[in-house]
Write an enzyme that holds these catalytic residues in place. Sequence first.
Site, PDB file in Angstrom:
ATOM      1  CB  SER A   1      31.205  76.557  55.578  1.00 25.23           C
ATOM      2  OG  SER A   1      30.036  75.947  56.043  1.00 25.23           O
TER       3      SER A   1
ATOM      4  CB  SER B   1      27.658  78.591  55.302  1.00 19.14           C
ATOM      5  OG  SER B   1      28.867  78.701  56.068  1.00 19.14           O
TER       6      SER B   1
ATOM      7  CE  LYS C   1      30.173  82.103  55.987  1.00 25.96           C
ATOM      8  NZ  LYS C   1      30.490  80.705  56.338  1.00 25.96           N
TER       9      LYS C   1
END
Length: 448
Positions: A181, A157, A81
Amino acid sequence: MTSFFTDRTIDELATDLRSGRTTAAELTRRALESIAGANPRVNAFAHVDTEGALAAAHQADRELGEGLDRGPLHGLPTGIKDMIDVAGLPTTAGSAHLDDGRVARADAACVRRLRQAGAVIVGKTTTHEFAYGPTGDRSVHGPTRNPRDLTRMSGGSSGGSAAAVAAGMVAFALGTDTGGSVRIPAALCGVVGFKPAYGAIPTEGVLPLSRTLDHVGVLAPTVRDCLTVYEALAEPALSEPAPAGPEGTPDTDTGRIGWLTEEAPAAGDPRVAATVRRALETAVGAVPDAVWSQAQAAREAFSAIQSTEAVEVHAQRMEHAPGLYDEEVLRRLQTAAGTTPERYAAAFDTRKAVARPVGELFDRHDVLALPTVPITAPLLGARELGAAGRGTPVRDALLSLTSPWNLLGLPAFSIPVGSVDGLPVALQLVCRPGDEARVAAIAYALSR
Protein backbone atom coordinates in the site's frame (compact mmCIF):
# COMPACT_ATOMS: atom_id res chain seq x y z
CA MET A 1 0.89 18.26 -12.51
CA THR A 2 3.73 19.76 -10.50
CA SER A 3 4.11 22.25 -7.67
CA PHE A 4 6.73 23.75 -5.38
CA PHE A 5 7.99 20.55 -3.72
CA THR A 6 8.20 18.50 -6.90
CA ASP A 7 11.81 17.40 -7.45
CA ARG A 8 13.07 19.23 -4.36
CA THR A 9 14.88 16.88 -2.04
CA ILE A 10 14.83 17.04 1.72
CA ASP A 11 18.54 17.93 1.73
CA GLU A 12 17.90 20.83 -0.65
CA LEU A 13 14.99 22.15 1.39
CA ALA A 14 16.97 21.79 4.62
CA THR A 15 19.88 23.71 3.10
CA ASP A 16 17.60 26.52 1.92
CA LEU A 17 16.02 26.72 5.36
CA ARG A 18 19.31 26.99 7.22
CA SER A 19 20.83 29.42 4.74
CA GLY A 20 17.96 31.84 5.25
CA ARG A 21 16.69 31.51 1.68
CA THR A 22 13.37 30.34 3.09
CA THR A 23 11.60 29.71 6.40
CA ALA A 24 9.46 26.92 7.76
CA ALA A 25 6.48 29.27 7.65
CA GLU A 26 7.11 30.02 3.97
CA LEU A 27 7.46 26.32 3.14
CA THR A 28 4.24 25.57 4.98
CA ARG A 29 2.38 28.37 3.21
CA ARG A 30 3.58 26.98 -0.11
CA ALA A 31 2.34 23.53 0.89
CA LEU A 32 -1.06 24.90 1.87
CA GLU A 33 -1.29 26.89 -1.37
CA SER A 34 -0.39 23.78 -3.38
CA ILE A 35 -3.05 21.77 -1.58
CA ALA A 36 -5.65 24.48 -2.14
CA GLY A 37 -4.82 24.57 -5.85
CA ALA A 38 -4.44 20.87 -6.63
CA ASN A 39 -6.48 18.96 -4.06
CA PRO A 40 -9.90 19.69 -5.59
CA ARG A 41 -8.73 17.76 -8.67
CA VAL A 42 -6.47 15.13 -7.11
CA ASN A 43 -8.20 14.50 -3.77
CA ALA A 44 -5.00 13.66 -1.91
CA PHE A 45 -6.00 15.24 1.41
CA ALA A 46 -9.04 14.32 3.48
CA HIS A 47 -8.30 16.88 6.21
CA VAL A 48 -6.08 19.99 6.17
CA ASP A 49 -4.97 21.65 9.42
CA THR A 50 -4.07 25.15 8.28
CA GLU A 51 -3.99 26.74 11.73
CA GLY A 52 -2.06 23.93 13.38
CA ALA A 53 0.44 23.68 10.53
CA LEU A 54 1.25 27.39 10.53
CA ALA A 55 1.61 27.40 14.32
CA ALA A 56 4.03 24.46 14.13
CA ALA A 57 5.98 26.16 11.34
CA HIS A 58 6.39 29.38 13.30
CA GLN A 59 7.55 27.32 16.29
CA ALA A 60 10.10 25.57 14.04
CA ASP A 61 11.42 28.95 12.89
CA ARG A 62 11.69 30.20 16.46
CA GLU A 63 13.62 27.11 17.47
CA LEU A 64 16.09 27.48 14.61
CA GLY A 65 16.51 31.14 15.50
CA GLU A 66 17.33 30.11 19.07
CA GLY A 67 19.87 27.53 17.93
CA LEU A 68 17.71 24.44 18.35
CA ASP A 69 18.05 22.36 15.17
CA ARG A 70 16.09 19.11 15.28
CA GLY A 71 17.66 17.68 12.13
CA PRO A 72 16.96 17.52 8.39
CA LEU A 73 13.16 17.30 8.78
CA HIS A 74 12.98 20.42 10.92
CA GLY A 75 10.39 22.79 9.43
CA LEU A 76 9.43 20.58 6.48
CA PRO A 77 5.72 20.05 5.70
CA THR A 78 4.35 16.51 5.59
CA GLY A 79 1.09 14.64 5.19
CA ILE A 80 -0.03 11.69 7.33
CA LYS A 81 -2.21 8.87 6.01
CA ASP A 82 -5.69 8.87 7.48
CA MET A 83 -5.05 5.53 9.19
CA ILE A 84 -2.52 7.11 11.56
CA ASP A 85 -3.57 9.13 14.61
CA VAL A 86 -2.64 12.80 14.76
CA ALA A 87 -3.76 14.47 17.98
CA GLY A 88 -6.64 16.86 17.41
CA LEU A 89 -7.41 15.63 13.90
CA PRO A 90 -9.93 12.98 12.81
CA THR A 91 -8.81 9.49 11.84
CA THR A 92 -11.59 8.42 9.49
CA ALA A 93 -9.75 5.65 7.57
CA GLY A 94 -11.77 6.72 4.54
CA SER A 95 -14.90 5.19 6.08
CA ALA A 96 -18.36 6.40 7.05
CA HIS A 97 -17.91 4.23 10.17
CA LEU A 98 -15.43 6.78 11.57
CA ASP A 99 -16.47 9.96 9.75
CA ASP A 100 -18.37 11.29 12.75
CA GLY A 101 -16.35 14.30 13.91
CA ARG A 102 -14.30 12.54 16.56
CA VAL A 103 -10.63 13.46 16.75
CA ALA A 104 -7.60 11.53 17.97
CA ARG A 105 -6.60 12.19 21.54
CA ALA A 106 -2.91 11.44 21.03
CA ASP A 107 -0.34 11.14 18.28
CA ALA A 108 0.67 7.76 16.94
CA ALA A 109 4.23 6.80 17.88
CA CYS A 110 5.52 7.58 14.39
CA VAL A 111 3.86 11.00 14.46
CA ARG A 112 5.41 11.76 17.84
CA ARG A 113 8.81 10.99 16.36
CA LEU A 114 8.14 13.22 13.37
CA ARG A 115 7.23 16.10 15.69
CA GLN A 116 10.39 15.46 17.71
CA ALA A 117 12.29 15.74 14.42
CA GLY A 118 10.66 19.12 13.78
CA ALA A 119 8.40 18.14 10.87
CA VAL A 120 5.26 20.21 10.26
CA ILE A 121 2.07 18.18 9.81
CA VAL A 122 -0.29 19.89 7.38
CA GLY A 123 -3.06 17.30 7.32
CA LYS A 124 -4.32 13.76 6.76
CA THR A 125 -4.04 12.11 3.36
CA THR A 126 -6.75 10.00 1.77
CA THR A 127 -6.86 6.21 1.97
CA HIS A 128 -8.79 3.37 0.42
CA GLU A 129 -11.44 2.52 3.03
CA PHE A 130 -9.74 0.96 6.07
CA ALA A 131 -6.65 0.48 3.85
CA TYR A 132 -8.34 -2.61 2.44
CA GLY A 133 -7.64 -2.19 -1.25
CA PRO A 134 -4.77 -1.38 -3.65
CA THR A 135 -6.71 0.87 -6.03
CA GLY A 136 -7.25 3.98 -3.89
CA ASP A 137 -10.72 4.68 -5.29
CA ARG A 138 -13.03 3.42 -2.54
CA SER A 139 -13.43 5.96 0.26
CA VAL A 140 -16.07 8.07 1.92
CA HIS A 141 -13.97 11.00 0.71
CA GLY A 142 -14.14 9.89 -2.92
CA PRO A 143 -11.46 8.45 -5.22
CA THR A 144 -7.89 9.71 -5.18
CA ARG A 145 -6.77 10.61 -8.69
CA ASN A 146 -3.33 10.11 -10.16
CA PRO A 147 -1.55 13.47 -10.62
CA ARG A 148 0.17 12.10 -13.76
CA ASP A 149 -3.24 11.48 -15.40
CA LEU A 150 -6.41 12.47 -13.57
CA THR A 151 -8.42 9.77 -15.36
CA ARG A 152 -6.25 7.09 -13.70
CA MET A 153 -6.24 5.62 -10.21
CA SER A 154 -3.57 6.61 -7.72
CA GLY A 155 -3.16 3.11 -6.42
CA GLY A 156 -3.69 2.31 -2.79
CA SER A 157 -4.22 2.15 -0.13
CA SER A 158 -1.84 5.05 0.62
CA GLY A 159 -2.94 6.80 -2.57
CA GLY A 160 -3.34 10.20 -0.95
CA SER A 161 0.22 10.22 0.38
CA ALA A 162 1.64 9.21 -3.01
CA ALA A 163 -0.49 11.74 -4.87
CA ALA A 164 0.42 14.49 -2.43
CA VAL A 165 4.14 13.91 -3.02
CA ALA A 166 3.73 13.47 -6.79
CA ALA A 167 1.74 16.71 -7.06
CA GLY A 168 4.32 18.60 -5.00
CA MET A 169 1.97 19.37 -2.11
CA VAL A 170 4.39 18.28 0.64
CA ALA A 171 8.06 17.38 1.03
CA PHE A 172 7.23 13.79 2.05
CA ALA A 173 4.36 11.76 3.48
CA LEU A 174 3.68 8.74 5.66
CA GLY A 175 1.62 5.75 4.59
CA THR A 176 0.90 2.23 5.70
CA ASP A 177 1.72 -0.92 3.77
CA THR A 178 0.05 -4.28 4.42
CA GLY A 179 0.39 -5.82 0.96
CA GLY A 180 1.99 -3.04 -1.07
CA SER A 181 0.00 0.00 0.00
CA VAL A 182 3.01 2.35 0.01
CA ARG A 183 4.85 0.89 -2.97
CA ILE A 184 1.87 0.43 -5.30
CA PRO A 185 0.72 4.08 -5.31
CA ALA A 186 4.34 5.21 -5.36
CA ALA A 187 4.83 3.20 -8.55
CA LEU A 188 1.64 4.38 -10.23
CA CYS A 189 2.19 8.05 -9.30
CA GLY A 190 5.91 8.15 -10.04
CA VAL A 191 7.47 8.77 -6.61
CA VAL A 192 9.65 6.69 -4.28
CA GLY A 193 7.99 4.48 -1.69
CA PHE A 194 9.75 2.59 1.10
CA LYS A 195 8.35 -0.21 3.24
CA PRO A 196 10.90 -0.89 5.99
CA ALA A 197 11.36 -4.22 7.70
CA TYR A 198 8.47 -5.47 9.80
CA GLY A 199 8.40 -3.69 13.16
CA ALA A 200 11.13 -1.19 12.27
CA ILE A 201 8.68 1.71 12.61
CA PRO A 202 6.20 1.31 15.48
CA THR A 203 2.52 0.86 14.58
CA GLU A 204 1.18 2.11 17.93
CA GLY A 205 -1.64 4.54 17.13
CA VAL A 206 -2.17 3.16 13.62
CA LEU A 207 -5.54 1.59 12.83
CA PRO A 208 -4.82 -2.09 12.15
CA LEU A 209 -5.69 -4.14 9.10
CA SER A 210 -3.50 -7.22 9.67
CA ARG A 211 -1.32 -7.46 12.76
CA THR A 212 1.08 -9.85 11.03
CA LEU A 213 1.52 -7.80 7.86
CA ASP A 214 1.04 -4.10 8.72
CA HIS A 215 3.99 -1.74 8.21
CA VAL A 216 4.38 2.04 8.37
CA GLY A 217 6.22 3.42 5.33
CA VAL A 218 7.47 6.60 3.67
CA LEU A 219 6.79 8.31 0.32
CA ALA A 220 9.15 10.99 -0.97
CA PRO A 221 10.90 12.23 -4.13
CA THR A 222 14.09 10.14 -3.65
CA VAL A 223 15.39 7.04 -1.89
CA ARG A 224 17.70 9.12 0.27
CA ASP A 225 14.72 11.27 1.30
CA CYS A 226 12.90 8.11 2.38
CA LEU A 227 15.93 6.94 4.36
CA THR A 228 16.28 10.37 5.99
CA VAL A 229 12.69 10.13 7.21
CA TYR A 230 13.24 6.53 8.22
CA GLU A 231 16.20 7.51 10.38
CA ALA A 232 13.88 9.81 12.34
CA LEU A 233 11.12 7.21 12.70
CA ALA A 234 12.84 3.89 13.32
CA GLU A 235 14.18 2.43 16.51
CA PRO A 236 17.77 3.69 16.92
CA ALA A 237 19.19 0.18 16.71
CA LEU A 238 17.42 -0.40 13.40
CA SER A 239 18.19 2.83 11.60
CA GLU A 240 21.63 3.96 10.52
CA PRO A 241 22.41 6.69 7.98
CA ALA A 242 23.38 5.41 4.56
CA PRO A 243 27.17 5.67 4.27
CA ALA A 244 28.43 8.50 2.12
CA GLY A 245 31.34 8.66 -0.26
CA PRO A 246 33.50 11.64 -1.21
CA GLU A 247 31.87 15.08 -0.93
CA GLY A 248 28.69 13.62 0.54
CA THR A 249 27.77 11.44 -2.44
CA PRO A 250 26.22 8.07 -1.55
CA ASP A 251 28.36 4.96 -1.25
CA THR A 252 28.44 3.59 -4.78
CA ASP A 253 28.76 -0.10 -3.88
CA THR A 254 25.56 -1.52 -5.36
CA GLY A 255 26.46 -5.07 -4.35
CA ARG A 256 25.21 -8.18 -6.11
CA ILE A 257 21.82 -7.65 -7.73
CA GLY A 258 19.56 -10.47 -8.92
CA TRP A 259 16.56 -10.03 -11.24
CA LEU A 260 13.78 -11.98 -9.54
CA THR A 261 11.83 -14.20 -11.91
CA GLU A 262 9.01 -16.69 -11.49
CA GLU A 263 8.36 -19.94 -13.29
CA ALA A 264 4.81 -18.70 -14.02
CA PRO A 265 4.94 -14.90 -14.00
CA ALA A 266 1.94 -12.90 -12.79
CA ALA A 267 -0.27 -11.37 -15.48
CA GLY A 268 0.66 -7.90 -16.63
CA ASP A 269 2.04 -5.75 -19.42
CA PRO A 270 5.38 -7.22 -20.60
CA ARG A 271 6.51 -3.74 -21.64
CA VAL A 272 6.58 -2.73 -17.98
CA ALA A 273 9.04 -5.45 -16.95
CA ALA A 274 11.17 -4.81 -20.06
CA THR A 275 11.33 -1.07 -19.37
CA VAL A 276 12.21 -1.57 -15.72
CA ARG A 277 14.94 -4.14 -16.37
CA ARG A 278 16.44 -2.05 -19.17
CA ALA A 279 16.65 0.98 -16.86
CA LEU A 280 18.36 -1.06 -14.15
CA GLU A 281 20.89 -2.67 -16.50
CA THR A 282 21.65 0.66 -18.18
CA ALA A 283 22.61 1.96 -14.74
CA VAL A 284 24.52 -0.99 -13.26
CA GLY A 285 25.25 -3.42 -16.11
CA ALA A 286 23.89 -6.90 -16.77
CA VAL A 287 21.87 -8.38 -13.93
CA PRO A 288 21.53 -12.19 -13.66
CA ASP A 289 18.21 -13.91 -13.11
CA ALA A 290 17.29 -15.07 -9.62
CA VAL A 291 14.56 -17.70 -9.94
CA TRP A 292 12.02 -18.02 -7.12
CA SER A 293 9.48 -20.77 -7.62
CA GLN A 294 7.48 -20.15 -4.43
CA ALA A 295 6.05 -16.72 -5.23
CA GLN A 296 2.51 -17.96 -5.82
CA ALA A 297 2.58 -19.91 -2.57
CA ALA A 298 3.68 -16.75 -0.81
CA ARG A 299 0.79 -14.80 -2.34
CA GLU A 300 -1.70 -17.42 -1.22
CA ALA A 301 -0.32 -17.43 2.33
CA PHE A 302 -0.43 -13.65 2.39
CA SER A 303 -4.09 -13.72 1.35
CA ALA A 304 -5.05 -16.21 4.06
CA ILE A 305 -3.34 -14.21 6.80
CA GLN A 306 -4.63 -10.83 5.68
CA SER A 307 -8.18 -12.13 5.19
CA THR A 308 -8.41 -13.74 8.62
CA GLU A 309 -6.87 -10.83 10.50
CA ALA A 310 -8.89 -8.19 8.63
CA VAL A 311 -12.12 -9.97 9.54
CA GLU A 312 -11.00 -10.10 13.18
CA VAL A 313 -10.62 -6.30 13.11
CA HIS A 314 -13.96 -5.72 11.40
CA ALA A 315 -16.21 -8.48 12.78
CA GLN A 316 -18.28 -6.21 15.02
CA ARG A 317 -18.71 -3.51 12.38
CA MET A 318 -19.68 -6.11 9.80
CA GLU A 319 -22.32 -7.48 12.15
CA HIS A 320 -23.78 -4.24 13.50
CA ALA A 321 -23.38 -1.68 10.70
CA PRO A 322 -22.56 -3.35 7.37
CA GLY A 323 -24.34 -0.59 5.45
CA LEU A 324 -21.67 1.95 6.43
CA TYR A 325 -19.02 0.17 4.37
CA ASP A 326 -18.33 0.85 0.73
CA GLU A 327 -20.07 -2.01 -1.09
CA GLU A 328 -16.88 -3.34 -2.66
CA VAL A 329 -14.97 -3.30 0.61
CA LEU A 330 -17.83 -5.06 2.38
CA ARG A 331 -17.92 -7.78 -0.29
CA ARG A 332 -14.18 -8.35 0.13
CA LEU A 333 -14.57 -8.67 3.89
CA GLN A 334 -17.49 -11.07 3.50
CA THR A 335 -15.43 -13.20 1.15
CA ALA A 336 -12.49 -13.04 3.54
CA ALA A 337 -14.72 -14.36 6.32
CA GLY A 338 -14.78 -17.69 4.48
CA THR A 339 -11.09 -18.31 5.21
CA THR A 340 -10.88 -21.35 7.47
CA PRO A 341 -8.79 -21.52 10.65
CA GLU A 342 -6.91 -24.43 9.08
CA ARG A 343 -5.94 -22.35 6.05
CA TYR A 344 -4.84 -19.51 8.33
CA ALA A 345 -2.65 -21.83 10.41
CA ALA A 346 -1.19 -23.45 7.28
CA ALA A 347 -0.25 -20.02 5.93
CA PHE A 348 2.32 -19.57 8.69
CA ASP A 349 3.89 -22.90 7.81
CA THR A 350 4.02 -21.74 4.20
CA ARG A 351 5.68 -18.52 5.29
CA LYS A 352 8.49 -20.50 6.90
CA ALA A 353 8.79 -22.70 3.82
CA VAL A 354 9.02 -19.82 1.33
CA ALA A 355 11.43 -17.88 3.53
CA ARG A 356 14.12 -20.55 3.19
CA PRO A 357 14.63 -20.25 -0.59
CA VAL A 358 14.52 -16.47 -0.32
CA GLY A 359 17.29 -16.69 2.24
CA GLU A 360 19.25 -18.82 -0.22
CA LEU A 361 18.74 -16.16 -2.90
CA PHE A 362 20.19 -13.61 -0.50
CA ASP A 363 23.22 -15.85 -0.04
CA ARG A 364 23.95 -15.16 -3.73
CA HIS A 365 22.51 -11.65 -4.10
CA ASP A 366 22.54 -8.57 -1.87
CA VAL A 367 19.46 -7.03 -3.51
CA LEU A 368 16.57 -8.59 -5.45
CA ALA A 369 15.10 -6.52 -8.29
CA LEU A 370 11.73 -6.77 -10.03
CA PRO A 371 8.96 -4.41 -11.14
CA THR A 372 6.89 -2.92 -8.33
CA VAL A 373 3.67 -3.61 -10.24
CA PRO A 374 3.38 -5.37 -13.62
CA ILE A 375 1.04 -2.76 -15.11
CA THR A 376 0.68 1.00 -15.43
CA ALA A 377 -2.04 2.93 -13.60
CA PRO A 378 -5.47 1.62 -14.63
CA LEU A 379 -8.39 3.90 -15.34
CA LEU A 380 -10.44 4.88 -12.30
CA GLY A 381 -12.98 2.18 -11.58
CA ALA A 382 -11.28 -0.50 -13.68
CA ARG A 383 -11.49 -3.94 -12.09
CA GLU A 384 -10.07 -6.30 -14.74
CA LEU A 385 -6.98 -6.07 -16.94
CA GLY A 386 -8.91 -7.20 -20.01
CA ALA A 387 -7.89 -9.59 -22.77
CA ALA A 388 -4.15 -8.91 -22.49
CA GLY A 389 -4.27 -9.85 -18.82
CA ARG A 390 -6.54 -12.86 -19.30
CA GLY A 391 -9.27 -11.19 -17.25
CA THR A 392 -7.03 -10.91 -14.19
CA PRO A 393 -8.54 -8.69 -11.47
CA VAL A 394 -6.75 -5.34 -11.23
CA ARG A 395 -6.42 -5.88 -7.47
CA ASP A 396 -4.55 -9.16 -7.97
CA ALA A 397 -2.20 -7.62 -10.53
CA LEU A 398 -1.39 -4.63 -8.34
CA LEU A 399 -0.59 -6.81 -5.31
CA SER A 400 1.15 -9.64 -7.14
CA LEU A 401 4.75 -8.45 -6.84
CA THR A 402 4.56 -6.52 -3.56
CA SER A 403 2.63 -8.76 -1.15
CA PRO A 404 5.32 -11.47 -0.72
CA TRP A 405 7.61 -8.94 0.99
CA ASN A 406 4.95 -8.11 3.59
CA LEU A 407 4.60 -11.82 4.29
CA LEU A 408 8.36 -12.05 4.82
CA GLY A 409 8.73 -8.63 6.48
CA LEU A 410 11.67 -7.57 4.30
CA PRO A 411 12.57 -3.96 3.39
CA ALA A 412 11.33 -3.05 -0.09
CA PHE A 413 11.57 0.13 -2.16
CA SER A 414 9.69 1.33 -5.23
CA ILE A 415 11.71 3.66 -7.47
CA PRO A 416 10.36 5.33 -10.64
CA VAL A 417 12.56 4.43 -13.63
CA GLY A 418 10.65 5.41 -16.76
CA SER A 419 7.29 5.26 -18.44
CA VAL A 420 5.07 3.18 -20.70
CA ASP A 421 2.46 5.02 -22.74
CA GLY A 422 3.35 8.15 -20.77
CA LEU A 423 2.56 6.55 -17.39
CA PRO A 424 5.15 5.87 -14.67
CA VAL A 425 6.70 2.44 -14.14
CA ALA A 426 8.83 1.48 -11.19
CA LEU A 427 11.63 -0.79 -10.05
CA GLN A 428 11.17 -2.67 -6.78
CA LEU A 429 14.31 -3.43 -4.80
CA VAL A 430 14.16 -5.86 -1.89
CA CYS A 431 16.96 -6.36 0.63
CA ARG A 432 17.67 -7.80 4.02
CA PRO A 433 17.32 -5.53 7.07
CA GLY A 434 20.48 -3.49 7.38
CA ASP A 435 21.24 -3.50 3.65
CA GLU A 436 19.12 -0.45 2.78
CA ALA A 437 22.28 1.48 1.89
CA ARG A 438 22.76 -0.89 -1.06
CA VAL A 439 19.46 0.35 -2.43
CA ALA A 440 20.57 3.96 -1.97
CA ALA A 441 23.66 3.16 -4.04
CA ILE A 442 21.56 1.61 -6.81
CA ALA A 443 19.23 4.60 -6.78
CA TYR A 444 22.24 6.89 -7.10
CA ALA A 445 23.40 4.89 -10.13
CA LEU A 446 19.93 5.14 -11.66
CA SER A 447 19.90 8.91 -11.26
CA ARG A 448 23.26 9.57 -12.97
